[in-house]
Write a protein that holds these residues in place. Structure first.
Motif, mmCIF file in Angstrom:
data_model
loop_
_atom_site.group_PDB
_atom_site.id
_atom_site.type_symbol
_atom_site.label_atom_id
_atom_site.label_comp_id
_atom_site.label_asym_id
_atom_site.label_seq_id
_atom_site.Cartn_x
_atom_site.Cartn_y
_atom_site.Cartn_z
ATOM 1 N N ILE A 106 0.855 -1.187 0.000
ATOM 2 C CA ILE A 106 0.000 0.000 0.000
ATOM 3 C C ILE A 106 0.894 1.241 0.000
ATOM 4 O O ILE A 106 1.752 1.385 0.869
ATOM 5 C CB ILE A 106 -0.920 0.002 1.228
ATOM 6 C CG1 ILE A 106 -1.841 -1.216 1.184
ATOM 7 C CG2 ILE A 106 -1.749 1.282 1.282
ATOM 8 C CD1 ILE A 106 -2.720 -1.359 2.411
ATOM 9 N N THR A 110 -1.277 6.816 0.318
ATOM 10 C CA THR A 110 -2.613 6.291 0.595
ATOM 11 C C THR A 110 -2.810 6.095 2.091
ATOM 12 O O THR A 110 -3.872 6.388 2.641
ATOM 13 C CB THR A 110 -2.830 4.952 -0.132
ATOM 14 O OG1 THR A 110 -2.675 5.151 -1.543
ATOM 15 C CG2 THR A 110 -4.221 4.399 0.144
ATOM 16 N N ARG A 111 -1.772 5.592 2.774
ATOM 17 C CA ARG A 111 -1.864 5.347 4.211
ATOM 18 C C ARG A 111 -2.011 6.638 5.008
ATOM 19 O O ARG A 111 -2.737 6.690 5.994
ATOM 20 C CB ARG A 111 -0.621 4.598 4.697
ATOM 21 C CG ARG A 111 -0.539 3.150 4.227
ATOM 22 C CD ARG A 111 0.639 2.466 4.891
ATOM 23 N NE ARG A 111 0.809 1.092 4.493
ATOM 24 C CZ ARG A 111 0.164 0.057 5.022
ATOM 25 N NH1 ARG A 111 -0.728 0.269 5.957
ATOM 26 N NH2 ARG A 111 0.393 -1.166 4.597
ATOM 27 N N LYS A 145 -8.015 7.217 10.078
ATOM 28 C CA LYS A 145 -8.016 6.792 8.678
ATOM 29 C C LYS A 145 -6.930 5.746 8.428
ATOM 30 O O LYS A 145 -7.152 4.766 7.714
ATOM 31 C CB LYS A 145 -7.803 7.999 7.766
ATOM 32 C CG LYS A 145 -7.884 7.632 6.290
ATOM 33 C CD LYS A 145 -7.795 8.843 5.384
ATOM 34 C CE LYS A 145 -7.908 8.431 3.927
ATOM 35 N NZ LYS A 145 -7.812 9.594 3.007
ATOM 36 N N GLN A 146 -5.759 5.934 9.024
ATOM 37 C CA GLN A 146 -4.686 4.946 8.881
ATOM 38 C C GLN A 146 -5.116 3.589 9.432
ATOM 39 O O GLN A 146 -4.818 2.542 8.840
ATOM 40 C CB GLN A 146 -3.430 5.421 9.605
ATOM 41 C CG GLN A 146 -2.692 6.553 8.902
ATOM 42 C CD GLN A 146 -1.463 6.967 9.684
ATOM 43 O OE1 GLN A 146 -1.437 8.016 10.332
ATOM 44 N NE2 GLN A 146 -0.453 6.149 9.644
ATOM 45 N N VAL A 149 -7.450 1.950 6.939
ATOM 46 C CA VAL A 149 -6.692 1.411 5.800
ATOM 47 C C VAL A 149 -5.978 0.128 6.192
ATOM 48 O O VAL A 149 -6.006 -0.877 5.468
ATOM 49 C CB VAL A 149 -5.682 2.456 5.276
ATOM 50 C CG1 VAL A 149 -4.757 1.840 4.233
ATOM 51 C CG2 VAL A 149 -6.407 3.655 4.686
ATOM 52 N N LYS A 152 -8.431 -2.843 6.662
ATOM 53 C CA LYS A 152 -8.828 -3.418 5.376
ATOM 54 C C LYS A 152 -7.691 -4.230 4.766
ATOM 55 O O LYS A 152 -7.923 -5.287 4.162
ATOM 56 C CB LYS A 152 -9.258 -2.298 4.422
ATOM 57 C CG LYS A 152 -10.567 -1.631 4.809
ATOM 58 C CD LYS A 152 -10.954 -0.547 3.808
ATOM 59 C CE LYS A 152 -12.289 0.085 4.186
ATOM 60 N NZ LYS A 152 -12.672 1.164 3.237
ATOM 61 N N SER A 153 -6.462 -3.755 4.935
ATOM 62 C CA SER A 153 -5.306 -4.486 4.413
ATOM 63 C C SER A 153 -5.160 -5.841 5.095
ATOM 64 O O SER A 153 -4.904 -6.860 4.447
ATOM 65 C CB SER A 153 -4.033 -3.663 4.613
ATOM 66 O OG SER A 153 -2.895 -4.399 4.181
#
Length: 325
Positions: A106, A110-111, A145-146, A149, A152-153
């Motif tokens: 990723i 984005t992270r 938010k991190q 992410v 989901k990863s």
């Protein structure tokens, strides 16, 4: 009733009545009011410029403000700790987990991407501690938010791991007949002499010589697609679809231990060695397909053979001799 005052007049040698002037009385009153106002103003200035003088309400608000600043400080320290832990997880995610499962890492942008568009923090501006509150709120939002992410990863990694686990369980990875039950490995994959025509032809599987009735094991998880004798030359045979493009075939069986459509696990007994079909002696003819193409089964015995046993099987399978079917 006001008292009447007199004064002694030396010229007339008599007492004269003192008459009060109205203008003077008004001046005295005005001076008194002005003096009171000035005194009050001076007291107010003194009060405002002496910090030690605080009302109980001001003291309570000051304590509340100090406590808020302390709590925000503690919150930022906790976020520093969370950020460090999350950073380690992100590093392992990109450089270990996703690398192992051949998934793209990723990107950093984005992270750690912020939030565009309208000013999300307008309501927090214009106060004495706005900077502290704004920076803390922004950090909390970015950190949240991190975490989303990364969550989901990890869900994706879990799916990849499950798929990898299923793949490893499905690959035909063991020998279909145990070594202790083998008389010999009669023939391997490659050019061999046909036992009936004595002509060299390509042998697409491996022959395992064993007594009639020796157990035959499923070499990987899968579903039985055939368990019949309707294929020329194979006699009683079983085909297992392992998924991921893999299929295994077990031929010349004495009898079956499963039925068509049944799901099997690696190591399940699916049948017994026989000599049905185009066979010269009791043995198991074993084939492996990948995407409907024959491949050498010798490459898939790592699941239950030691390195020494594998070397011995490899040596015997490479001998160009006569096959048994």
């Amino acid at each position: 009733m006001s008292k009447v005052k007199y004064y002694y007049d030396s010229d007339t040698l008599s007492y004269q009545k003192i008459e009060r002037k109205k203008g003077r009385r008004f001046g005295i009153v005005l001076l008194s009011i002005f003096g009171s106002f000035l005194a009050g103003f001076l007291l107010l200035l003194v009060y405002l410029n002496i910090p030690q003088i605080e009302t109980p309400k001001e003291k309570a608000l000051k304590r509340e403000l100090q406590n808020m600043q302390l709590q925000y400080g503690l919150l930022n320290k906790k976020m520093d700790q969370i950020q460090n832990v999350l950073g380690n997880i992100e590093d392992r995610d990109n450089n270990i987990y996703r690398l192992y499962f051949e998934a793209n890492p990723i990107p950093e942008e984005t992270r750690k991407a912020g939030f565009g568009g309208i000013n999300r923090y307008k309501d927090l501006e214009g106060f004495d501690n706005s900077k502290l509150i704004l920076e803390t709120t922004k950090r909390m939002d970015v950190l949240t938010k991190q975490l989303v992410v990364q969550s989901k990863s990890l869900d994706e990694i879990a799916d990849l791991a499950k798929e990898k686990e299923d793949l490893l369980a499905a690959i035909p990875a063991i020998q279909p007949v145990k070594n202790e039950n083998l008389t010999r490995i009669a023939s391997g994959y490659g050019w061999r002499t046909d036992p009936f025509t004595k002509v060299r032809k390509f042998h697409y599987g491996m022959d395992f010589t064993s007594p009639r009735g020796t157990p035959v094991y499923a070499t990987g998880d899968g579903r039985v697609t055939r368990a019949d004798n309707h294929s020329t030359g194979y006699g009683n045979h079983i085909r297992i679809d392992h998924g991921y493009g893999y299929t295994s075939l077990y031929a010349h069986l004495y009898k079956y231990n499963i039925r068509r459509g049944q799901k099997v696990k690696r190591g399940d007994v699916i049948g017994f060695v026989g000599s049905t079909g185009r066979s010269e002696a009791p043995h198991l003819h074993y084939e492996v397909y990948k995407d409907d193409e024959h491949i050498n089964p010798i490459n898939f015995y790592y699941g239950n053979l030691s390195p020494e046993e594998f070397d011995e099987v490899l040596r015997k399978s490479q001998q160009e001799n006569q096959s048994l079917d």
